[in-house]
Scaffold this active site. Structure first.
Site, PDB file in Angstrom:
ATOM      1  N   GLY A 172      26.222  16.559 -14.142  1.00  0.00           N
ATOM      2  CA  GLY A 172      25.517  17.638 -13.420  1.00  0.00           C
ATOM      3  C   GLY A 172      24.788  17.092 -12.203  1.00  0.00           C
ATOM      4  O   GLY A 172      23.716  17.572 -11.833  1.00  0.00           O
ATOM      5  N   ALA A 183      18.977  17.737 -10.693  1.00  0.00           N
ATOM      6  CA  ALA A 183      19.269  16.382 -10.218  1.00  0.00           C
ATOM      7  C   ALA A 183      18.666  16.184  -8.831  1.00  0.00           C
ATOM      8  O   ALA A 183      18.001  15.176  -8.563  1.00  0.00           O
ATOM      9  CB  ALA A 183      20.778  16.159 -10.195  1.00  0.00           C
ATOM     10  N   ARG A 187      31.723  18.870 -10.894  1.00  0.00           N
ATOM     11  CA  ARG A 187      33.074  19.327 -10.502  1.00  0.00           C
ATOM     12  C   ARG A 187      33.358  19.119  -9.022  1.00  0.00           C
ATOM     13  O   ARG A 187      34.491  18.857  -8.643  1.00  0.00           O
ATOM     14  CB  ARG A 187      33.195  20.837 -10.791  1.00  0.00           C
ATOM     15  CG  ARG A 187      33.714  21.152 -12.150  1.00  0.00           C
ATOM     16  CD  ARG A 187      33.702  22.633 -12.383  1.00  0.00           C
ATOM     17  NE  ARG A 187      32.414  23.203 -11.981  1.00  0.00           N
ATOM     18  CZ  ARG A 187      31.986  24.404 -12.314  1.00  0.00           C
ATOM     19  NH1 ARG A 187      32.742  25.187 -13.041  1.00  0.00           N
ATOM     20  NH2 ARG A 187      30.808  24.853 -11.931  1.00  0.00           N
ATOM     21  N   LYS A 208      16.454  20.761 -21.510  1.00  0.00           N
ATOM     22  CA  LYS A 208      16.152  22.003 -22.199  1.00  0.00           C
ATOM     23  C   LYS A 208      17.010  23.116 -21.612  1.00  0.00           C
ATOM     24  O   LYS A 208      17.482  22.955 -20.492  1.00  0.00           O
ATOM     25  CB  LYS A 208      14.669  22.340 -22.071  1.00  0.00           C
ATOM     26  CG  LYS A 208      14.227  22.579 -20.626  1.00  0.00           C
ATOM     27  CD  LYS A 208      12.890  23.201 -20.543  1.00  0.00           C
ATOM     28  CE  LYS A 208      13.001  24.690 -20.821  1.00  0.00           C
ATOM     29  NZ  LYS A 208      12.045  25.462 -20.001  1.00  0.00           N
ATOM     30  N   ASP A 244      11.163  17.173 -22.847  1.00  0.00           N
ATOM     31  CA  ASP A 244      10.190  18.234 -22.586  1.00  0.00           C
ATOM     32  C   ASP A 244       9.309  17.646 -21.496  1.00  0.00           C
ATOM     33  O   ASP A 244       8.478  16.773 -21.766  1.00  0.00           O
ATOM     34  CB  ASP A 244       9.353  18.553 -23.831  1.00  0.00           C
ATOM     35  CG  ASP A 244       8.410  19.721 -23.563  1.00  0.00           C
ATOM     36  OD1 ASP A 244       7.744  19.702 -22.509  1.00  0.00           O
ATOM     37  OD2 ASP A 244       8.336  20.634 -24.383  1.00  0.00           O
ATOM     38  N   HIS A 245       9.513  18.097 -20.260  1.00  0.00           N
ATOM     39  CA  HIS A 245       8.896  17.347 -19.161  1.00  0.00           C
ATOM     40  C   HIS A 245       7.364  17.414 -19.197  1.00  0.00           C
ATOM     41  O   HIS A 245       6.694  16.584 -18.586  1.00  0.00           O
ATOM     42  CB  HIS A 245       9.464  17.763 -17.793  1.00  0.00           C
ATOM     43  CG  HIS A 245       8.934  19.049 -17.259  1.00  0.00           C
ATOM     44  ND1 HIS A 245       9.452  20.263 -17.607  1.00  0.00           N
ATOM     45  CD2 HIS A 245       7.930  19.303 -16.382  1.00  0.00           C
ATOM     46  CE1 HIS A 245       8.790  21.215 -16.977  1.00  0.00           C
ATOM     47  NE2 HIS A 245       7.862  20.665 -16.217  1.00  0.00           N
ATOM     48  N   LYS A 248       3.794  14.421 -18.358  1.00  0.00           N
ATOM     49  CA  LYS A 248       2.667  14.609 -17.420  1.00  0.00           C
ATOM     50  C   LYS A 248       1.517  13.680 -17.793  1.00  0.00           C
ATOM     51  O   LYS A 248       1.186  13.528 -18.972  1.00  0.00           O
ATOM     52  CB  LYS A 248       2.206  16.075 -17.439  1.00  0.00           C
ATOM     53  CG  LYS A 248       3.230  17.023 -16.780  1.00  0.00           C
ATOM     54  CD  LYS A 248       2.749  18.450 -16.802  1.00  0.00           C
ATOM     55  CE  LYS A 248       3.835  19.415 -16.367  1.00  0.00           C
ATOM     56  NZ  LYS A 248       3.855  19.728 -14.957  1.00  0.00           N
ATOM     57  N   HIS A 250       6.885  23.666 -24.099  1.00  0.00           N
ATOM     58  CA  HIS A 250       5.727  23.065 -23.429  1.00  0.00           C
ATOM     59  C   HIS A 250       4.386  23.470 -24.059  1.00  0.00           C
ATOM     60  O   HIS A 250       3.511  22.634 -24.274  1.00  0.00           O
ATOM     61  CB  HIS A 250       5.699  23.442 -21.951  1.00  0.00           C
ATOM     62  CG  HIS A 250       7.009  23.247 -21.248  1.00  0.00           C
ATOM     63  ND1 HIS A 250       7.810  22.153 -21.477  1.00  0.00           N
ATOM     64  CD2 HIS A 250       7.659  23.991 -20.327  1.00  0.00           C
ATOM     65  CE1 HIS A 250       8.894  22.253 -20.713  1.00  0.00           C
ATOM     66  NE2 HIS A 250       8.823  23.355 -20.015  1.00  0.00           N
TER      67      HIS A 250
HETATM   68  N1  LIG Z   1      16.562  23.274 -12.381  1.00  0.00           N
HETATM   69  C1  LIG Z   1      15.443  23.114 -13.051  1.00  0.00           C
HETATM   70  O1  LIG Z   1      14.332  23.181 -12.506  1.00  0.00           O
HETATM   71  C2  LIG Z   1      15.467  22.826 -14.509  1.00  0.00           C
HETATM   72  C3  LIG Z   1      16.659  22.689 -15.195  1.00  0.00           C
HETATM   73  N2  LIG Z   1      16.655  22.374 -16.516  1.00  0.00           N
HETATM   74  C4  LIG Z   1      17.918  22.222 -17.243  1.00  0.00           C
HETATM   75  O2  LIG Z   1      18.719  21.240 -16.599  1.00  0.00           O
HETATM   76  C5  LIG Z   1      20.086  21.567 -16.714  1.00  0.00           C
HETATM   77  C6  LIG Z   1      20.676  21.636 -15.316  1.00  0.00           C
HETATM   78  O3  LIG Z   1      20.044  22.649 -14.605  1.00  0.00           O
HETATM   79  P1  LIG Z   1      20.294  22.877 -13.055  1.00  0.00           P
HETATM   80  O4  LIG Z   1      20.428  21.587 -12.343  1.00  0.00           O
HETATM   81  O5  LIG Z   1      19.259  23.822 -12.618  1.00  0.00           O
HETATM   82  O6  LIG Z   1      21.707  23.628 -13.048  1.00  0.00           O
HETATM   83  P2  LIG Z   1      22.694  23.806 -11.831  1.00  0.00           P
HETATM   84  O7  LIG Z   1      23.522  25.019 -12.134  1.00  0.00           O
HETATM   85  O8  LIG Z   1      22.016  23.732 -10.530  1.00  0.00           O
HETATM   86  O9  LIG Z   1      23.632  22.522 -11.934  1.00  0.00           O
HETATM   87  C7  LIG Z   1      24.627  22.397 -12.919  1.00  0.00           C
HETATM   88  C8  LIG Z   1      25.394  21.125 -12.689  1.00  0.00           C
HETATM   89  O10 LIG Z   1      26.461  21.101 -13.638  1.00  0.00           O
HETATM   90  C9  LIG Z   1      27.694  20.901 -12.944  1.00  0.00           C
HETATM   91  N3  LIG Z   1      28.753  21.585 -13.679  1.00  0.00           N
HETATM   92  C10 LIG Z   1      28.789  22.878 -14.062  1.00  0.00           C
HETATM   93  N4  LIG Z   1      29.932  23.113 -14.740  1.00  0.00           N
HETATM   94  C11 LIG Z   1      30.617  21.949 -14.778  1.00  0.00           C
HETATM   95  C12 LIG Z   1      31.838  21.541 -15.330  1.00  0.00           C
HETATM   96  N5  LIG Z   1      32.639  22.394 -15.995  1.00  0.00           N
HETATM   97  N6  LIG Z   1      32.231  20.285 -15.160  1.00  0.00           N
HETATM   98  C13 LIG Z   1      31.464  19.405 -14.475  1.00  0.00           C
HETATM   99  N7  LIG Z   1      30.276  19.711 -13.956  1.00  0.00           N
HETATM  100  C14 LIG Z   1      29.863  20.971 -14.103  1.00  0.00           C
HETATM  101  C15 LIG Z   1      27.454  21.479 -11.580  1.00  0.00           C
HETATM  102  O11 LIG Z   1      28.297  20.854 -10.655  1.00  0.00           O
HETATM  103  P3  LIG Z   1      29.449  21.556  -9.836  1.00  0.00           P
HETATM  104  O12 LIG Z   1      28.931  22.861  -9.354  1.00  0.00           O
HETATM  105  O13 LIG Z   1      29.764  20.570  -8.776  1.00  0.00           O
HETATM  106  O14 LIG Z   1      30.508  21.694 -10.828  1.00  0.00           O
HETATM  107  C16 LIG Z   1      26.019  21.020 -11.326  1.00  0.00           C
HETATM  108  O15 LIG Z   1      26.031  19.682 -10.921  1.00  0.00           O
HETATM  109  C17 LIG Z   1      20.133  22.876 -17.487  1.00  0.00           C
HETATM  110  O16 LIG Z   1      20.312  22.610 -18.838  1.00  0.00           O
HETATM  111  C18 LIG Z   1      18.766  23.480 -17.249  1.00  0.00           C
HETATM  112  O17 LIG Z   1      18.403  24.363 -18.299  1.00  0.00           O
HETATM  113  C19 LIG Z   1      15.494  22.159 -17.190  1.00  0.00           C
HETATM  114  C20 LIG Z   1      14.279  22.285 -16.573  1.00  0.00           C
HETATM  115  C21 LIG Z   1      14.158  22.662 -15.200  1.00  0.00           C
HETATM  116  O1  LIG Z   2      10.477  24.161 -17.992  1.00  0.00           O
HETATM  117  C1  LIG Z   2      10.038  24.906 -17.153  1.00  0.00           C
HETATM  118  O2  LIG Z   2       8.896  24.556 -16.528  1.00  0.00           O
HETATM  119  C2  LIG Z   2       8.597  25.109 -15.255  1.00  0.00           C
HETATM  120  C3  LIG Z   2       7.120  24.825 -15.036  1.00  0.00           C
HETATM  121  O3  LIG Z   2       6.938  23.442 -15.013  1.00  0.00           O
HETATM  122  P1  LIG Z   2       5.737  22.796 -14.193  1.00  0.00           P
HETATM  123  O4  LIG Z   2       5.859  21.347 -14.434  1.00  0.00           O
HETATM  124  O5  LIG Z   2       5.947  23.183 -12.756  1.00  0.00           O
HETATM  125  O6  LIG Z   2       4.476  23.394 -14.733  1.00  0.00           O
HETATM  126  C4  LIG Z   2       8.884  26.583 -15.181  1.00  0.00           C
HETATM  127  O7  LIG Z   2       8.764  27.017 -13.840  1.00  0.00           O
HETATM  128  C5  LIG Z   2      10.292  26.861 -15.645  1.00  0.00           C
HETATM  129  O8  LIG Z   2      10.497  28.263 -15.704  1.00  0.00           O
HETATM  130  C6  LIG Z   2      10.549  26.265 -16.992  1.00  0.00           C
HETATM  131  O9  LIG Z   2      11.945  26.331 -17.270  1.00  0.00           O
END
Ligand SMILES: NC(=O)C1=CN([C@@H]2O[C@H](COP(=O)(O)OP(=O)(O)OC[C@H]3O[C@@H](n4cnc5c(N)ncnc54)[C@H](OP(=O)(O)O)[C@@H]3O)[C@@H](O)[C@H]2O)C=CC1
Ligand SMILES: O=C1O[C@H](COP(=O)(O)O)[C@@H](O)[C@H](O)[C@H]1O
Length: 512
Positions: A18, A24, A52, A158, A187-188, A192, A250
């Site tokens: 991902g 990321a 992907r 998560k 669990d970020h 903290k 959290h």
């Molecule tokens: N974003 C956030 O702030 C937070 C996210 N999370 C968790 O982190 C995880 C990632 O979230 P987030 O980064 O926001 O999600 P995104 O949708 O932004 O990213 C998903 C990633 O997965 C890749 N991907 C999706 N399907 C495939 C596949 N079939 N094969 C290979 N790669 C694939 C995508 O790449 P591509 O499109 O190139 O395929 C992309 O790199 C989730 O579980 C989310 O719940 C947790 C806390 C906070």
């Molecule tokens: O896990 C999550 O946390 C954020 C809040 O995190 P913080 O470190 O900025 O307090 C929240 O916005 C998001 O909805 C939730 O998935």
């Protein structure tokens, strides 16, 4: 970090599934780059990004560079460090649903290990949609990606399931491939600075520990408020809501840190054992008890810092009849010897007046016999543990108002550790990735914590799904529905103002 496990970081390959995603770019690359700059990653590491998108190695390096710039983690003077760091990054394009793709990932990882002379330690970081957590883990096994030479660790984002049963299913799946001690559930909030500091404040200070119980504490209040709305995450949030998104993980983690007994040793399992005991004592509500103890709210149009914002149901990709809660407050009880009768109030929500995370302990008042403030009361002593944006602690005491006869005023002893210019505590992800590199899983969640947290949350979501309690609207920019305030008023207390808010200012005026 657990102070007894200061293991040196060993060389390792981080396979980041991902790698083109939001998390990321916003959190993981900045955290890795900071670990590199601090010398934690050393020279012997490799990061293999997987997603992907069809990207060359240099296009991937550019993506990482852009994310460091966008999220403010790269200054002009860091070019040399970036050049060195970039040399450790590679990318493999793969559709992770296809078993055939894992051979390529394995070969690329081996190539990097041989290029950098790594020992074969591997971290598999799943920053992908939760639906892929299970299938990808099985492919890691079938594709023989686990290293036979070094250690293997799985970092999993998560949400870990959406209820107890789905979490158990996921856990059964990943346990086919990784042992519990190899699994690092993120669990970020546990990364903290001030959440980790709770243990130290409690167990290293003689004047807190003796008072930390139902004889001296009236209640505990935990607030995590956000000003943002659902943003672009409606697809996820509509299925989750604040209860699953924030409370199951959290908020309950902060409750555990506040309520746990002192561990016998500062060792990972000893600490986690004590946390789990808190969840075992956490009173579970029957469906018919939910309405009296848990308030659910949803924001409607309002204003945040003078700017008009739409209501949740008007947000893009949100159903106009959505019943998803964007706010939860609850009164929890921990039915054990230490905490019997002490409410732990929690509240969290989106589109609230400030972005803040704070824990407040209200101590029981002394007999109202000798001293009063001008309203005839004795203010309770308050301890605030400020987690965000300030990191610090503040203790409110009663003292004589200078120059007056017997009139009291509260004074605050305030310690802010990130107010000093130049102080820069590591970000949560930086600390947690470092812990994982060092094999310290203290601040990751163990399966029994996750499962018990779901067992607490499930009856609440079931009651809401059955519409046993109402969804209360609250205007954006406020502290949630009135019912949340009433819940505390019924107990003869109130939500104490969060630091830096206009309510705090008003409270000071009122007190004096
Ligand atoms: N974003 C956030 O702030 C937070 C996210 N999370 C968790 O982190 C995880 C990632 O979230 P987030 O980064 O926001 O999600 P995104 O949708 O932004 O990213 C998903 C990633 O997965 C890749 N991907 C999706 N399907 C495939 C596949 N079939 N094969 C290979 N790669 C694939 C995508 O790449 P591509 O499109 O190139 O395929 C992309 O790199 C989730 O579980 C989310 O719940 C947790 C806390 C906070
Ligand atoms: O896990 C999550 O946390 C954020 C809040 O995190 P913080 O470190 O900025 O307090 C929240 O916005 C998001 O909805 C939730 O998935």
């Amino acid at each position: 970090m657990n102070t007894q496990s200061l293991n040196a970081t060993e060389s390792s390959t981080i396979i980041l599934f991902g790698a083109t995603g939001d998390l990321a770019r916003r959190k993981l690359f900045p955290a890795l780059f900071r670990l590199f700059k601090r010398g934690i990653l050393g020279e012997k590491f490799a990061v293999l990004g997987v997603a992907r998108k069809d990207l060359s190695t240099s296009a991937f390096q550019q993506l990482v560079l852009d994310s460091l710039k966008e999220f403010g983690h790269l200054s002009g003077s860091e070019q040399t460090e970036w050049d060195k760091f970039a040399g450790h990054l590679d990318y493999a394009s793969a559709d992770l649903t296809q078993g055939s793709t894992y051979q390529n990932i394995k070969e690329r990882a081996e190539q990097m290990e041989s290029k950098f002379g790594l020992q074969g330690n591997r971290i598999f970081y799943l920053s992908i949609a939760p639906g892929l957590f299970g299938p990808v883990t099985i492919h890691i096994k079938d594709g023989e990606l686990r290293s036979a030479k070094g250690w293997n660790r799985l970092v999993i984002e998560k949400p870990f399931g959406r209820d107890f049963h789905s979490a158990q299913e996921l856990n059964d799946t990943i346990s086919q491939v990784f042992r519990e001690e190899e699994i690092y559930r993120i669990d970020h909030y546990l990364g903290k600075e001030m959440v980790q500091n709770i243990e130290v404040i409690r167990f290293a200070n003689a004047f807190f520990e003796p008072l930390w119980n139902n004889r001296y504490i009236s209640n505990v209040q935990i607030t995590s408020s956000e000003t943002v709305g659902v943003e672009e995450r409606a697809g996820y949030y509509e299925k989750s809501g604040a209860l699953r998104d924030m409370v199951q993980n959290h908020m309950l983690q902060m409750v555990m840190m506040m309520a746990m007994e002192p561990p016998s040793r500062l060792e990972t399992e000893a600490i986690r054992d004590e946390k789990v005991k808190v969840l075992r004592s956490l009173r579970r509500y029957k469906q018919e008890e939910v309405a009296a103890h848990v308030v659910r709210g949803q924001y409607v149009a309002g204003s945040i810092k003078g700017e008009q914002v739409v209501g949740y149901r008007e947000e893009p990709s949100v159903s106009p009849a959505s019943m998803t809660e964007t706010f939860v407050s609850a009164k929890l009880f921990i039915d054990n010897f230490r905490w019997a009768g002490v409410p732990f109030y929690i509240r969290t929500g989106k589109r609230m007046p400030v972005k803040a995370t704070e824990i407040l302990v209200q101590f029981k008042s002394l007999p109202n016999i000798l001293y009063f403030n001008k309203h005839g009361n004795l203010e309770p002593n308050l301890l605030s543990i400020r987690i965000y944006p300030q990191e610090g602690i503040c203790f409110q005491l009663n003292a004589k108002k200078p120059g007056t006869d017997g009139i009291l005023a509260p004074i605050a002893m305030d310690f802010c550790q990130n107010c000093e210019a130049g102080f820069n505590s590591p970000e949560a992800y930086e600390r947690l990735i470092q812990d994982c590199l060092e094999g310290d899983s203290t601040f990751f969640t163990r399966w029994d914590e996750v499962s018990l947290a779901w067992k607490f949350v499930d009856p609440i979501s079931k009651a809401w799904a059955d519409e046993i309690s109402e969804l209360q609207p609250y205007p954006a920019g406020t502290w949630g529905p009135q019912q949340s305030n009433l819940m505390l008023q019924q107990d003869d207390t109130k939500w104490w103002p969060v630091h830096g808010t206009k309510e705090e200012e008003a409270n000071k005026v009122m007190v004096y």
